[in-house]
Design an enzyme around this catalytic site. Sequence first.
Site, PDB file in Angstrom:
ATOM      1  N   LYS A  60       0.806  -1.225   0.000  1.00 20.05           N
ATOM      2  CA  LYS A  60       0.000   0.000   0.000  1.00 20.05           C
ATOM      3  C   LYS A  60       0.839   1.275   0.000  1.00 20.05           C
ATOM      4  CE  LYS A  60      -4.193  -1.888   2.059  1.00 20.05           C
ATOM      5  NZ  LYS A  60      -5.241  -1.719   3.099  1.00 20.05           N
ATOM      6  N   ASP A 103      -9.696   3.105   2.008  1.00 17.75           N
ATOM      7  CA  ASP A 103      -9.730   2.452   3.320  1.00 17.75           C
ATOM      8  C   ASP A 103     -10.342   3.363   4.384  1.00 17.75           C
ATOM      9  OD1 ASP A 103      -8.752  -0.066   2.724  1.00 17.75           O
ATOM     10  OD2 ASP A 103      -6.656   0.524   2.980  1.00 17.75           O
TER      11      ASP A 103
END
Length: 278
Positions: free
Chosen positions: A69, A111
Amino acid sequence: MNINGKTRLFAIIGNPVSHSLSPAMHNAAFAELGINAAYVPIKADNIEQTVAGLRTLGFVGASVTVPFKETVMGCLDKIDPTAAKIGAVNTLAFRQTDQEKICICNGYNTDWIGSNSALAQVIDLKGATALVIGAGGAAKAVVFGLLTAGAKVTIANRTQEKAEGLALELGCDSVPFENIATTSADILINTTTVGMAPHSGRSPVASELLPNYQVVMDIVYAPLQTTLLKQAIACGCKVIDGLDMLLYQGVEQFRIWTGVQPPPSVMRKALLKAIDKL
């Protein structure tokens, strides 16, 4: 699924990735809406080569999971300002330019939207206090979301330097991990992999500390009810499992890729069916 020459390709890239529930969720949404697309898991060893391969093969979008990420950000042409501020990307969108036939890859972070949406089901985040366990890419998104919603956040991590660095970066507090015994807040969130199968018997926080919190959230979804959540339920806390965060961040990903709002109920049903097979 009818795969043909017009099928649009999507993927989740990570390592490991075989356990991911995202293919079930997104493929169910594609099928429900009649979109000719397929979403597949891809185990990556080298993130630069993987992103380059997706460009070449004509993928439309991809999810990014552990451990890429943060490192994936160096592979992108453009990063959404929110993702840049968080310092982590979990969503890639590929776009072919008309004139030069160059594939542009943009990065986003959904997220934090998933985390906030899940928490908002049980608590008003504005003015709430939260203790976040962990200081990795997922923690960055969760903390950013909490701060954006008006919560006061404290970060604890076994590596204190990482907790201090993230707190300084995002503008919140940190506390040494050994001091969480004397810490209390409205919300406790585990953003680490502690408690994930095959080590599902573990918990990041001692059970006797859980009465210090009203809401306990664990982003782990395999197993769905972690040891942390089981102990929190026994203490009378409201709990949020990792499925809601996964669902809502996926809903936003789908919207980014297709411009269409997907059906959350269909996606949730697919997630629950898939998790039973893990």
